[in-house]
Design a protein around this motif. Structure first.
Motif, mmCIF file in Angstrom:
data_model
loop_
_atom_site.group_PDB
_atom_site.id
_atom_site.type_symbol
_atom_site.label_atom_id
_atom_site.label_comp_id
_atom_site.label_asym_id
_atom_site.label_seq_id
_atom_site.Cartn_x
_atom_site.Cartn_y
_atom_site.Cartn_z
ATOM 1 N N ALA A 18 4.272 -3.218 1.840
ATOM 2 C CA ALA A 18 3.105 -3.106 0.964
ATOM 3 C C ALA A 18 3.498 -2.606 -0.425
ATOM 4 O O ALA A 18 3.028 -3.129 -1.448
ATOM 5 N N ILE A 19 4.346 -1.595 -0.468
ATOM 6 C CA ILE A 19 4.774 -1.050 -1.758
ATOM 7 C C ILE A 19 5.605 -2.075 -2.508
ATOM 8 O O ILE A 19 5.489 -2.220 -3.734
ATOM 9 N N MET A 20 6.433 -2.830 -1.790
ATOM 10 C CA MET A 20 7.179 -3.918 -2.430
ATOM 11 C C MET A 20 6.229 -4.937 -3.055
ATOM 12 O O MET A 20 6.431 -5.390 -4.188
ATOM 13 N N LEU A 21 5.185 -5.310 -2.323
ATOM 14 C CA LEU A 21 4.231 -6.295 -2.834
ATOM 15 C C LEU A 21 3.552 -5.782 -4.097
ATOM 16 O O LEU A 21 3.395 -6.529 -5.074
ATOM 17 N N ALA A 22 3.157 -4.520 -4.104
ATOM 18 C CA ALA A 22 2.532 -3.951 -5.297
ATOM 19 C C ALA A 22 3.507 -3.950 -6.470
ATOM 20 O O ALA A 22 3.136 -4.299 -7.605
ATOM 21 N N ALA A 23 4.757 -3.574 -6.209
ATOM 22 C CA ALA A 23 5.757 -3.526 -7.280
ATOM 23 C C ALA A 23 6.031 -4.905 -7.856
ATOM 24 O O ALA A 23 6.420 -5.024 -9.031
ATOM 25 N N ALA A 24 5.828 -5.946 -7.053
ATOM 26 C CA ALA A 24 6.145 -7.308 -7.478
ATOM 27 C C ALA A 24 4.976 -8.014 -8.150
ATOM 28 O O ALA A 24 5.128 -9.162 -8.578
ATOM 29 N N SER A 25 3.835 -7.352 -8.273
ATOM 30 C CA SER A 25 2.612 -8.044 -8.682
ATOM 31 C C SER A 25 2.109 -7.552 -10.031
ATOM 32 O O SER A 25 1.729 -6.374 -10.165
ATOM 33 N N PRO A 26 2.068 -8.429 -11.037
ATOM 34 C CA PRO A 26 1.614 -8.016 -12.369
ATOM 35 C C PRO A 26 0.131 -7.692 -12.451
ATOM 36 O O PRO A 26 -0.317 -7.120 -13.440
ATOM 37 N N GLU A 27 -0.632 -8.041 -11.419
ATOM 38 C CA GLU A 27 -2.061 -7.737 -11.434
ATOM 39 C C GLU A 27 -2.346 -6.236 -11.323
ATOM 40 O O GLU A 27 -3.458 -5.794 -11.615
ATOM 41 N N VAL A 28 -1.355 -5.474 -10.851
ATOM 42 C CA VAL A 28 -1.554 -4.037 -10.691
ATOM 43 C C VAL A 28 -0.456 -3.275 -11.423
ATOM 44 O O VAL A 28 0.672 -3.748 -11.582
ATOM 45 N N GLU A 29 -0.805 -2.081 -11.862
ATOM 46 C CA GLU A 29 0.150 -1.145 -12.457
ATOM 47 C C GLU A 29 0.187 0.094 -11.577
ATOM 48 O O GLU A 29 -0.817 0.806 -11.442
ATOM 49 N N ILE A 30 1.331 0.352 -10.965
ATOM 50 C CA ILE A 30 1.471 1.519 -10.099
ATOM 51 C C ILE A 30 1.644 2.760 -10.975
ATOM 52 O O ILE A 30 2.623 2.869 -11.724
ATOM 53 N N LEU A 31 0.700 3.682 -10.880
ATOM 54 C CA LEU A 31 0.790 4.929 -11.648
ATOM 55 C C LEU A 31 1.614 5.976 -10.920
ATOM 56 O O LEU A 31 2.219 6.851 -11.560
ATOM 57 N N ALA A 242 -2.753 -6.555 -0.855
ATOM 58 C CA ALA A 242 -3.083 -7.928 -1.259
ATOM 59 C C ALA A 242 -4.541 -8.051 -1.657
ATOM 60 O O ALA A 242 -4.886 -8.815 -2.565
ATOM 61 N N ALA A 243 -5.413 -7.298 -0.992
ATOM 62 C CA ALA A 243 -6.835 -7.362 -1.304
ATOM 63 C C ALA A 243 -7.136 -6.832 -2.702
ATOM 64 O O ALA A 243 -8.141 -7.217 -3.311
ATOM 65 N N VAL A 244 -6.281 -5.956 -3.220
ATOM 66 C CA VAL A 244 -6.430 -5.472 -4.590
ATOM 67 C C VAL A 244 -5.861 -6.492 -5.576
ATOM 68 O O VAL A 244 -6.455 -6.763 -6.621
ATOM 69 N N ILE A 245 -4.730 -7.071 -5.216
ATOM 70 C CA ILE A 245 -4.071 -8.042 -6.097
ATOM 71 C C ILE A 245 -4.873 -9.331 -6.200
ATOM 72 O O ILE A 245 -5.084 -9.882 -7.288
ATOM 73 N N ASP A 246 -5.326 -9.818 -5.048
ATOM 74 C CA ASP A 246 -6.040 -11.100 -4.966
ATOM 75 C C ASP A 246 -7.225 -10.933 -4.022
ATOM 76 O O ASP A 246 -7.098 -11.136 -2.813
#
Length: 312
Positions: A18-31, A242-246
């Motif tokens: 899950a953390i990998m997916l967030a890191a790979a997705s420009p739709e989100v910025e991990i604070l 994924a639900a946050v990204i898409d």
């Protein structure tokens, strides 16, 4: 514009993906990333979170959060995730200095120029403590997307009626569901549809980089006993990310949800009011999953991430 998110996590095999997916997705910025006890103890989840942040080149603070449930004796899922949380997979120890987790949550929410989404993919202890200790800050959260609970379709994996994250600290869950911040619940009834095996990630697992090696180990060694051999591993936490990204990956229904925290047989059960008899709806409950869309998202994003990490 990228949505600012904070990931509250107990890594954890599915947390790592899950953390990998967030890191790979420009739709989100991990604070930031904040660890909590759950799948294994905080003595493992906190260094695991820091090691993942190092692997993924995340220039964000990492917090060490709650070591215990709010009022209960802890138990963990080492029988599923291995003693170190990663099924025996070893990442280099991180030199990061970890911040106290709940104050870090509060600081990141206050400092963000835009409203923050908290993605809670572990027990809800840190989030409940934030609500208790920093209530005005907690009310600034745009939405909490949590992996936990479930509906009558699939009730429990910790007990016959309770999903693990909610069962681990049901008192924290009662606080979170009753606080009034917008919620999305991605429960077992949804995540058990999101089966992913190595054969669903052909781009990633032929790229040969550090993310691919870790994912290959995790998927090869640890499956889900609820499903047929070869079907894949239920991606509980990745589906919440994924639900946050898409958002089109899942379909939801707005309902009232409460958590049982006193029952002799049902402690940790998320009770979903389908008949609108108890109260105003307080949660967007995930029901449907576009499984192929989800698998493509994982494979596409993680393969690009892996290639980037391999080049560094």
């Amino acid at each position: 514009m990228a949505r600012p998110i904070i990931i509250d996590t107990d890594p954890g095999i599915d947390d790592a993906l899950a953390i990998m997916l967030a890191a790979a997705s420009p739709e989100v910025e991990i604070l930031g990333v904040v660890a909590v006890a759950g799948n294994v103890g905080i003595e493992n989840t906190a260094p695991n979170a820091a090691a993942l942040a190092d692997l993924l080149r995340l220039d964000v603070p990492v917090g060490r959060g709650s070591a215990l449930p709010m009022w209960r004796t802890p138990s963990n899922a080492a029988q599923v995730h291995g003693e170190n949380g990663f099924g025996g997979y070893e990442l280099p120890e991180s030199p990061r200095v970890l911040e106290p987790g709940v104050p870090l949550l509060a600081r990141l929410i206050e400092e963000s120029e835009d409203p923050v989404t908290v993605v809670a993919i572990g027990p809800l202890t840190n989030i409940a403590k934030l609500m208790n200790e920093y209530p005005e800050t907690a009310r600034k959260i745009e939405r909490i997307v949590l992996m936990g609970g479930g509906t009558l379709d699939v009730l429990g994996n910790a007990t016959p009626t309770a999903e693990f994250n909610i069962w681990f600290d049901p008192d924290a869950a009662v606080r979170v569901f009753g606080f009034g911040v917008p919620l999305t619940m991605v429960g077992l009834n949804a995540t058990h549809q999101a089966l992913v095996g190595a054969h669903h990630l052909p781009q990633l697992l032929t790229s040969g980089g550090p993310a691919a090696k870790m994912v290959d180990h995790l998927l090869a060694g640890y499956g889900d006993s609820h499903h047929e051999e070869g079907a894949g591993m239920a991606q509980h936490d990745s589906l919440a990310i994924a639900a946050v990204i898409d958002p089109e990956v899942i379909t939801t229904r707005r309902l009232f949800v409460d958590v049982e925290n006193t029952g002799r047989l049902t402690t940790g059960m998320t009770v979903v009011d389908y008949l609108d008899r108890w109260g105003e709806p307080n949660c967007d409950v995930a029901f449907g999953v576009d499984v192929e869309r989800f698998r493509r998202l994982l494979d596409d994003r993680l393969s690009v991430l892996d290639a980037t990490l391999k080049e560094d």
